[in-house]
Design an enzyme around this catalytic site. Sequence first.
Site, short mmCIF file in Angstrom:
data_model
loop_
_atom_site.label_atom_id
_atom_site.label_comp_id
_atom_site.label_asym_id
_atom_site.label_seq_id
_atom_site.Cartn_x
_atom_site.Cartn_y
_atom_site.Cartn_z
N GLY A 105 0.81 -1.22 0.00
CA GLY A 105 0.00 0.00 0.00
C GLY A 105 0.83 1.26 0.00
O GLY A 105 0.46 2.26 0.62
N GLY A 109 2.57 -0.89 -6.37
CA GLY A 109 1.83 -1.88 -7.16
C GLY A 109 1.81 -3.26 -6.52
O GLY A 109 1.83 -4.28 -7.22
N SER A 110 1.76 -3.32 -5.17
CA SER A 110 1.83 -4.63 -4.52
C SER A 110 0.62 -5.50 -4.84
O SER A 110 0.76 -6.71 -5.04
CB SER A 110 1.98 -4.47 -3.00
OG SER A 110 0.99 -3.62 -2.49
N SER A 111 -0.58 -4.93 -4.94
CA SER A 111 -1.75 -5.78 -5.20
C SER A 111 -1.68 -6.37 -6.61
O SER A 111 -2.03 -7.54 -6.81
CB SER A 111 -3.05 -5.01 -4.98
OG SER A 111 -3.15 -3.94 -5.86
N ALA A 112 -1.21 -5.59 -7.57
CA ALA A 112 -1.06 -6.12 -8.93
C ALA A 112 -0.02 -7.23 -8.96
O ALA A 112 -0.21 -8.27 -9.61
CB ALA A 112 -0.67 -5.00 -9.89
N ALA A 113 1.09 -7.05 -8.25
CA ALA A 113 2.15 -8.06 -8.25
C ALA A 113 1.66 -9.36 -7.60
O ALA A 113 1.97 -10.46 -8.07
CB ALA A 113 3.40 -7.52 -7.56
N ASP A 154 -0.39 -0.74 -13.30
CA ASP A 154 0.23 -1.68 -12.36
C ASP A 154 0.22 -3.12 -12.87
O ASP A 154 1.24 -3.82 -12.81
CB ASP A 154 -0.48 -1.63 -10.99
CG ASP A 154 -0.19 -0.33 -10.27
OD1 ASP A 154 0.39 0.58 -10.88
OD2 ASP A 154 -0.56 -0.22 -9.08
#
Length: 323
Positions: A105, A109-113, A154
């Site tokens: 957060g 782009g952690s959620s995309a990764a 992302d």
Amino acid sequence: MKIKSFAPGKVILFGEHSVVHKKPAIAVAINRGVTTQLESREDNIVTISVPLINYSQQYELVNKKLLFELDSQNKMITDYIYEVIDLFEFETGFDLTVNIEMYLGAGLGSSAAVTVSCIKALSVFNHIEMDKKEIAKTARNIEIKIQGAASPIDTSMSTYGGIIYIDENFELERVNFDMDLPLIVSNCEISGNTGQLVESVRQTYVKYPEIVGNIFNAMQEIAKKAKSAFENGDSELIGDLMNLNQGLLDSIGVNTVELSDMVYLSRKYGAKGSKLTGSGGGGCIIAYCPENIEEIYEQLNKKYPTFKCEQSDNGVCAQVIEK
Ligand code: MEV
């Protein structure tokens, strides 16, 4: 069967906020991201763990599917994992471990990764061939489902890797770059609210249309020039353009005391360019450090969580470690 997949995170090097107003931007996939490990089991148990957030859960498959319910109020990084699992049917159970090797957060782009890395691991496990176009599209649909809205930046960066120029029509073009891009990411550990920041920039634009319009135009020139700077390997210019972009981001109100502290600290110890990355209001800075990277890293890391990284040219990939 044992599978390991990796999907990179990303930083925006040029054009955050102005991209919302149809100006170009440049994003870079970084060699920090999410590694997913999947190991098949002989029973129908599925375990899911995310060590970074001390998360672990166990389920039983029912008719080849995993039954779960998501909390519609509290969005969690694990929601992305469950939505990916829901795309498939399974003959046997498995242990899934999702290692997030960057900040959550914080505009990286952690959620995309997480989504892209899990799609890759689970499709390989199920012997389903998905090309990169299909992976990017599937991941984007999951982001839209969970977040309500998402730009393709992302999920494209996590899927394709490299340096990408996003033009005014949101078309993505790969930028050729033949040099190393030694970067430092530092996190002030205060979260900026992207929606609120985008809205406050919009209001400033409405209040001062000529001035802010010209700031967006200047950001556009910076992104365009930066594209040629990458193509020509002009590291001096890349640094200067980052510093100019930072000043403009400050002028539209998305900089903070902590971000400035990190930016000036990195420049004091030799960064060629440094700026906030993402929506601002908190989160991370990115410093371009072709020289003196160790000292810049040490100085920033004394005060803020910091890591060194480079561009990741390859995007998502998977390895079958054991058949
Ligand atoms: C956020 O990472 C980048 C912004 O430009 C918003 C967006 O592009 O959706 C601020």
